[in-house]
Write a protein that holds these residues in place. Structure first.
Motif, PDB file in Angstrom:
ATOM      1  N   MET A 182       0.845  -1.205   0.000  1.00 28.16           N
ATOM      2  CA  MET A 182       0.000   0.000   0.000  1.00 28.16           C
ATOM      3  C   MET A 182       0.873   1.244   0.000  1.00 28.16           C
ATOM      4  O   MET A 182       1.898   1.284   0.672  1.00 28.16           O
ATOM      5  N   LYS A 183       0.433   2.269  -0.726  1.00 28.26           N
ATOM      6  CA  LYS A 183       1.155   3.541  -0.701  1.00 28.26           C
ATOM      7  C   LYS A 183       0.181   4.703  -0.793  1.00 28.26           C
ATOM      8  O   LYS A 183      -0.939   4.574  -1.307  1.00 28.26           O
ATOM      9  N   VAL A 184       0.626   5.838  -0.304  1.00 27.43           N
ATOM     10  CA  VAL A 184      -0.177   7.058  -0.339  1.00 27.43           C
ATOM     11  C   VAL A 184      -0.129   7.635  -1.736  1.00 27.43           C
ATOM     12  O   VAL A 184       0.949   7.848  -2.304  1.00 27.43           O
ATOM     13  N   THR A 185      -1.301   7.898  -2.293  1.00 25.00           N
ATOM     14  CA  THR A 185      -1.376   8.444  -3.651  1.00 25.00           C
ATOM     15  C   THR A 185      -1.901   9.876  -3.698  1.00 25.00           C
ATOM     16  O   THR A 185      -1.781  10.537  -4.735  1.00 25.00           O
ATOM     17  N   GLY A 186      -2.492  10.353  -2.602  1.00 24.80           N
ATOM     18  CA  GLY A 186      -3.016  11.706  -2.635  1.00 24.80           C
ATOM     19  C   GLY A 186      -3.358  12.262  -1.267  1.00 24.80           C
ATOM     20  O   GLY A 186      -3.721  11.511  -0.355  1.00 24.80           O
ATOM     21  N   LEU A 187      -3.201  13.561  -1.115  1.00 21.88           N
ATOM     22  CA  LEU A 187      -3.670  14.308   0.055  1.00 21.88           C
ATOM     23  C   LEU A 187      -4.735  15.278  -0.425  1.00 21.88           C
ATOM     24  O   LEU A 187      -4.493  16.091  -1.324  1.00 21.88           O
ATOM     25  N   GLU A 188      -5.909  15.178   0.175  1.00 22.68           N
ATOM     26  CA  GLU A 188      -7.025  16.057  -0.165  1.00 22.68           C
ATOM     27  C   GLU A 188      -7.426  16.846   1.076  1.00 22.68           C
ATOM     28  O   GLU A 188      -7.726  16.265   2.111  1.00 22.68           O
ATOM     29  N   THR A 189      -7.396  18.159   0.971  1.00 18.97           N
ATOM     30  CA  THR A 189      -7.845  19.006   2.076  1.00 18.97           C
ATOM     31  C   THR A 189      -9.144  19.693   1.682  1.00 18.97           C
ATOM     32  O   THR A 189      -9.346  20.067   0.517  1.00 18.97           O
ATOM     33  N   ILE A 190     -10.024  19.850   2.663  1.00 17.24           N
ATOM     34  CA  ILE A 190     -11.354  20.422   2.430  1.00 17.24           C
ATOM     35  C   ILE A 190     -11.639  21.452   3.504  1.00 17.24           C
ATOM     36  O   ILE A 190     -11.607  21.147   4.704  1.00 17.24           O
ATOM     37  N   ARG A 191     -11.892  22.673   3.079  1.00 16.58           N
ATOM     38  CA  ARG A 191     -12.366  23.733   3.968  1.00 16.58           C
ATOM     39  C   ARG A 191     -13.755  24.154   3.526  1.00 16.58           C
ATOM     40  O   ARG A 191     -14.079  24.091   2.344  1.00 16.58           O
ATOM     41  N   LEU A 192     -14.555  24.604   4.479  1.00 16.21           N
ATOM     42  CA  LEU A 192     -15.917  25.045   4.199  1.00 16.21           C
ATOM     43  C   LEU A 192     -16.081  26.492   4.637  1.00 16.21           C
ATOM     44  O   LEU A 192     -15.733  26.842   5.770  1.00 16.21           O
ATOM     45  N   ALA A 193     -16.607  27.324   3.745  1.00 16.37           N
ATOM     46  CA  ALA A 193     -16.783  28.745   4.076  1.00 16.37           C
ATOM     47  C   ALA A 193     -17.720  28.931   5.271  1.00 16.37           C
ATOM     48  O   ALA A 193     -17.563  29.866   6.049  1.00 16.37           O
ATOM     49  N   GLU A 194     -18.675  28.024   5.437  1.00 17.77           N
ATOM     50  CA  GLU A 194     -19.603  28.143   6.559  1.00 17.77           C
ATOM     51  C   GLU A 194     -18.901  27.952   7.893  1.00 17.77           C
ATOM     52  O   GLU A 194     -19.293  28.536   8.906  1.00 17.77           O
ATOM     53  N   PHE A 195     -17.847  27.127   7.899  1.00 21.43           N
ATOM     54  CA  PHE A 195     -17.094  26.833   9.119  1.00 21.43           C
ATOM     55  C   PHE A 195     -15.614  27.105   8.862  1.00 21.43           C
ATOM     56  O   PHE A 195     -14.824  26.183   8.664  1.00 21.43           O
ATOM     57  N   PRO A 196     -15.221  28.374   8.850  1.00 19.83           N
ATOM     58  CA  PRO A 196     -13.866  28.734   8.414  1.00 19.83           C
ATOM     59  C   PRO A 196     -12.753  28.285   9.340  1.00 19.83           C
ATOM     60  O   PRO A 196     -11.582  28.363   8.977  1.00 19.83           O
TER      61      PRO A 196
ATOM     62  N   ARG B  38     -19.757  20.516  -1.845  1.00 21.88           N
ATOM     63  CA  ARG B  38     -20.613  21.622  -1.418  1.00 21.88           C
ATOM     64  C   ARG B  38     -20.210  22.906  -2.138  1.00 21.88           C
ATOM     65  O   ARG B  38     -19.035  23.110  -2.454  1.00 21.88           O
ATOM     66  N   PRO B  39     -21.153  23.809  -2.393  1.00 21.33           N
ATOM     67  CA  PRO B  39     -20.816  25.067  -3.075  1.00 21.33           C
ATOM     68  C   PRO B  39     -19.777  25.902  -2.330  1.00 21.33           C
ATOM     69  O   PRO B  39     -19.028  26.652  -2.952  1.00 21.33           O
ATOM     70  N   ASP B  40     -19.730  25.774  -0.993  1.00 20.94           N
ATOM     71  CA  ASP B  40     -18.771  26.569  -0.218  1.00 20.94           C
ATOM     72  C   ASP B  40     -17.480  25.808   0.069  1.00 20.94           C
ATOM     73  O   ASP B  40     -16.646  26.287   0.839  1.00 20.94           O
ATOM     74  N   ALA B  41     -17.297  24.623  -0.524  1.00 22.00           N
ATOM     75  CA  ALA B  41     -16.102  23.820  -0.257  1.00 22.00           C
ATOM     76  C   ALA B  41     -14.902  24.338  -1.037  1.00 22.00           C
ATOM     77  O   ALA B  41     -14.996  24.655  -2.227  1.00 22.00           O
ATOM     78  N   ILE B  42     -13.776  24.435  -0.348  1.00 23.17           N
ATOM     79  CA  ILE B  42     -12.498  24.792  -0.963  1.00 23.17           C
ATOM     80  C   ILE B  42     -11.616  23.549  -0.879  1.00 23.17           C
ATOM     81  O   ILE B  42     -11.176  23.163   0.204  1.00 23.17           O
ATOM     82  N   VAL B  43     -11.411  22.904  -2.013  1.00 22.46           N
ATOM     83  CA  VAL B  43     -10.739  21.610  -2.068  1.00 22.46           C
ATOM     84  C   VAL B  43      -9.381  21.765  -2.747  1.00 22.46           C
ATOM     85  O   VAL B  43      -9.272  22.409  -3.799  1.00 22.46           O
ATOM     86  N   ARG B  44      -8.371  21.171  -2.130  1.00 24.40           N
ATOM     87  CA  ARG B  44      -7.026  21.228  -2.704  1.00 24.40           C
ATOM     88  C   ARG B  44      -6.413  19.830  -2.663  1.00 24.40           C
ATOM     89  O   ARG B  44      -6.583  19.097  -1.687  1.00 24.40           O
ATOM     90  N   TRP B  45      -5.698  19.470  -3.721  1.00 25.35           N
ATOM     91  CA  TRP B  45      -5.105  18.143  -3.850  1.00 25.35           C
ATOM     92  C   TRP B  45      -3.592  18.225  -4.017  1.00 25.35           C
ATOM     93  O   TRP B  45      -3.070  19.146  -4.643  1.00 25.35           O
TER      94      TRP B  45
END
Length: 402
Positions: free
Chosen positions: A1-15, A391-398
């Motif tokens: 097994m190996k790590v293939t990705g880091l995904e971060t998620i922020r929501l404008a409603e809960f900054p 979500r419309p307010d989601a800020i997603v970075r990979w």
């Protein structure tokens, strides 16, 4: 097994909240989380952690923990580096549990109890919709008071008697309040005006009279006070038997903490904003700490939290994991709480637990009659609700491998 990705998620409603998902080539996803200053944590994860994690075996938790401790600068206290590493570590333990088919408490050695006693921190529904690094005044903490069932911050400031009755009705045996904060904002925390002192003491007294002797009340001070001012407050409220006196001063100065401990008759609790075992060792060895609070998302994750809890046991100091941060950290705390004998309590915020936490994750620790029980399914036992990252307010970075 190996790590293939880091995904971060922020929501404008809960900054103030950041979710992390560690993706693997076998399709398993580990979940982590952090709170406060999360854009900086997000940037550090992608800039500094991802290059050292992508392609690695996520089950080599100790190796990864050690590598991420080797930053040239910034790795102490509850810095951005520590908090980013905490989020990673939690996600790796989640993956470990999924691979082995075991809940985290089993991976840590198994349960010493089935459930952990909970106490309610009396925040309201709007408390999570700002950053406590920016908004420390009561108006910002209250937000817009709605008819939400658990507007507990408004309640303890205005009707502590009804608040206590409500908590007792659901089986709760302890709560935490902070009636002195606004006085610190007004005075700068170096002194407390007599009018402010006695108004806040009266709120605590009303709560104590309503609660009786079979209900514990923790007094939160949010590190807003000087040592002389904290001493005055402690002596004024002593007769109403706070269970503990939490973060009365900033704890960077060990000498100041010792001086305060020697000047009052209340048990002192510190540690939620402290990172790594080395800084906790400084606090514990001062002999000025009666209860230790740690936040799994700020201390270094499950790996470091376990070390700090073990260290505290050698000083005879009980531990109470912090949660005013997010549903993942609450879940981690309950796993720790049923695993280690010297964990005494788990913090929860019922306004969050019965509110937005349920919108974020699929499963929460079970609350019943004053106690929390961790999920018994593999890993953390929870995951993000489907579609959070859409979500419309989601800020997603990979960050991806290759």
């Amino acid at each position: 097994m190996k790590v293939t990705g880091l995904e971060t998620i922020r929501l404008a409603e809960f900054p103030a909240i950041l979710f992390l998902q560690v993706h693997t080539d076998e399709g398993l996803i580990g979940l982590g989380e952090n709170c406060v200053g999360v854009e900086s944590v997000e940037t550090f994860l992608h800039e500094s952690v991802a290059p050292r994690l992508l392609g690695k075996n996520p089950l080599n938790i100790n190796e990864i923990h050690e590598v991420l401790h080797q930053d040239f600068i910034g790795f102490n206290g509850s810095s951005i580096a520590v908090r980013a590493t905490s989020s990673i570590d939690i996600a790796l333990w989640d993956l470990f549990g999924q691979v082995t088919g075991q809940p985290i408490y089993q991976l840590l050695g198994g349960k010493v109890r089935d459930k952990i006693r909970a106490y309610n921190t009396c925040a309201g529904s709007a408390y999570a919709k700002g950053s406590s690094n920016i908004d420390r005044n009561r108006k910002a903490q209250l937000g817009t008071v709605t008819d939400h069932e658990y507007e507990d911050l408004f309640a303890f400031l205005n009707n502590p008697e009804d608040l206590v009755a409500s908590l007792k009705a659901m089986g709760m045996t302890a709560m935490k309040i902070w009636p002195f904060d606004e006085a610190a904002i007004r005075s700068g925390g170096q002194t407390i005006h007599k009018k402010d002192l006695w108004e806040a003491v009266d709120l605590f007294k009303r709560a104590r009279v309503a609660a009786g002797d079979d209900f514990d009340i923790m007094l939160e001070m949010h590190s807003l006070w000087s040592t002389p001012a904290a001493t005055i407050i402690a002596n004024a409220v002593e007769e109403y038997s706070p269970f503990w006196f939490e973060d009365p001063i900033r704890n960077e100065s060990t000498d100041a903490l010792i001086r305060l401990k020697n000047s009052i008759n209340l048990p002192i609790t510190v540690g939620e904003t402290t990172g790594t075992r080395w800084d906790h060792h400084r606090l514990l060895s001062s002999k000025a700490v009666d209860h230790l609070m740690l936040d799994p998302g700020w201390v270094g994750g499950i790996t470091e939290a376990s070390k700090v809890i073990a260290l505290a046991s050698t000083y005879g100091v009980p531990v109470a994991p912090h949660d005013c941060t997010g549903p993942v950290v609450l879940t981690v705390g309950t796993h720790l709480g049923v695993t280690y004998p010297n964990v005494e309590l788990q913090e929860m915020v019922r306004a969050f637990y019965y509110g937005w936490y349920q919108d974020m994750v699929t499963v929460l620790p079970k609350y019943e009659n004053g106690f929390l029980t961790p999920p018994s399914t593999p890993g953390l036992g929870t995951a993000l609700q489907p579609g959070i990252n859409q979500r419309p307010d989601a800020i997603v970075r990979w960050s991806r491998l290759g």
